[in-house]
Scaffold this active site. Structure first.
Site, PDB file in Angstrom:
ATOM      1  N   GLY A 216       2.936   2.200  10.846  1.00  0.00           N
ATOM      2  CA  GLY A 216       3.913   3.271  10.685  1.00  0.00           C
ATOM      3  C   GLY A 216       4.685   3.624  11.944  1.00  0.00           C
TER       4      GLY A 216
ATOM      5  CD  GLU B 292      -3.151  -2.483   7.730  1.00  0.00           C
ATOM      6  OE1 GLU B 292      -2.033  -2.660   7.259  1.00  0.00           O
ATOM      7  OE2 GLU B 292      -3.845  -1.496   7.471  1.00  0.00           O
TER       8      GLU B 292
ATOM      9  CE  LYS C 127       0.036   3.275   4.853  1.00  0.00           C
ATOM     10  NZ  LYS C 127       0.203   3.387   6.288  1.00  0.00           N
TER      11      LYS C 127
ATOM     12  CD  GLU D  99      -2.545   5.517   7.021  1.00  0.00           C
ATOM     13  OE1 GLU D  99      -2.554   5.509   5.779  1.00  0.00           O
ATOM     14  OE2 GLU D  99      -1.628   5.025   7.709  1.00  0.00           O
TER      15      GLU D  99
ATOM     16  CG  ASN E 166      -1.675   1.225   1.490  1.00  0.00           C
ATOM     17  OD1 ASN E 166      -1.802   2.060   0.597  1.00  0.00           O
ATOM     18  ND2 ASN E 166      -2.212   1.373   2.693  1.00  0.00           N
TER      19      ASN E 166
ATOM     20  CG  HIS F 233      -5.637   1.929   5.597  1.00  0.00           C
ATOM     21  ND1 HIS F 233      -5.137   2.893   6.436  1.00  0.00           N
ATOM     22  CD2 HIS F 233      -4.638   1.033   5.405  1.00  0.00           C
ATOM     23  CE1 HIS F 233      -3.878   2.586   6.732  1.00  0.00           C
ATOM     24  NE2 HIS F 233      -3.554   1.465   6.111  1.00  0.00           N
TER      25      HIS F 233
ATOM     26  CB  SER G 240       5.585  -1.873  11.973  1.00  0.00           C
ATOM     27  OG  SER G 240       5.244  -0.540  12.313  1.00  0.00           O
TER      28      SER G 240
END
Ligand code: PGA
Length: 249
Positions: free
Chosen positions: A173, A167, A13, A99, A11, A97, A211
């Site tokens: 991240g 996730e 992003k 985010e 991904n 996701h 990660s």
């Protein structure tokens, strides 16, 4: 029910300009040697270009969108429909996701509508779930994951192909990887939810994401129930993503 070949998904992003396309093509050799399914989720601006380049190279790499609108078309400035992703060469789409759930306040009900949109055109949705650190510390992880699964997987989802990515928000991240027990615990929960609801009629890849790096990918893939990896930062450099693909065998 589990897939015996993993799905390794990158991904990107909001990263990547035109030069990312030739860089991505350099993972094709590793993808061809791998038994895994390999998918790349570039920003929408590169989807068409990357998909075309991969088709021209005869590559097995699948491309996908990072989100889609639930409607096919209409007055939705800035949005992209599943039809448009498919038209640009996508075979998959990431939905829900963290985010988008947290950064764009997308509730599960909206994620479920987007899943219907993806299924309408035959895209394989990769539906993301995961608890925040506060939720984990409050002992709410199981309740959150069950709630997200129940409300993000629409009733219309029956025998079609879809995937689930676990996730933990606190692992994305951050370089913080859950313990093996925490990953396996989440996999067991997802698998038993899917078994109870679909009675073995679907065979989703259940991915771990957060990660994932070249150095931990092989180990994560040995954990019970992990049917693939959703990779963010480490999918941006071909040299790193190549190592992750190689780790998948
Ligand atoms: P990360 O992102 O690998 O950079 O932690 C994973 C994701 O958000 O899918």
């Amino acid at each position: 029910m589990p897939h015996n070949i993993p799905l390794i998904a990158g991904n990107w992003k909001m990263h990547g300009l035109a030069q990312a396309v030739p860089e991505a093509l350099s993972i094709d050799a590793a993808a061809r040697k791998s038994n895994a399914r390999i998918a790349l989720f570039p920003p929408a601006t590169l989807l068409d270009r990357l998909s075309q380049a991969l088709i021209e190279a005869g590559s097995p790499i699948i491309t996908g969108g990072q989100d889609c609108h639930c409607e096919a078309d209409g007055a939705f400035t800035g949005d992209i429909s599943a039809e448009m992703l498919k038209d640009a060469g996508a075979g998959m789409v990431i939905l829900g996701h963290s985010e988008r759930r947290h950064g764009h306040h997308e509730p599960c009900a909206l994620v479920a509508k987007k899943v219907i949109g993806a299924l309408r055109v035959g895209l394989e949705p990769v539906i993301c779930i995961g608890e925040t650190l506060e939720e984990r510390l409050a002992g709410e992880t199981h309740a959150v994951l069950n709630r997200q699964l129940g409300a993000s997987l629409p009733e219309e989802l029956t025998g079609q192909v879809f995937h689930v990515a676990y996730e933990p928000v606190w692992a994305i991240g951050t370089g913080h990887i859950p313990t093996d027990e925490q990953v396996v615990d989440a996999m067991v929960l997802v698998k038993s939810y899917l078994e109870d609801r679909f009675h073995g009629q679907v065979t989703p890849h259940v991915l771990y994401g957060g990660s994932v790096k070249p150095d931990n990918a092989a180990h994560l893939l040995t954990l019970d129930g992990v049917g693939g990896l959703l990779v963010g930062g480490a999918s941006l450099k071909a040299v790193d993503f190549n190592r992750i693909i190689t780790a998948a065998g």
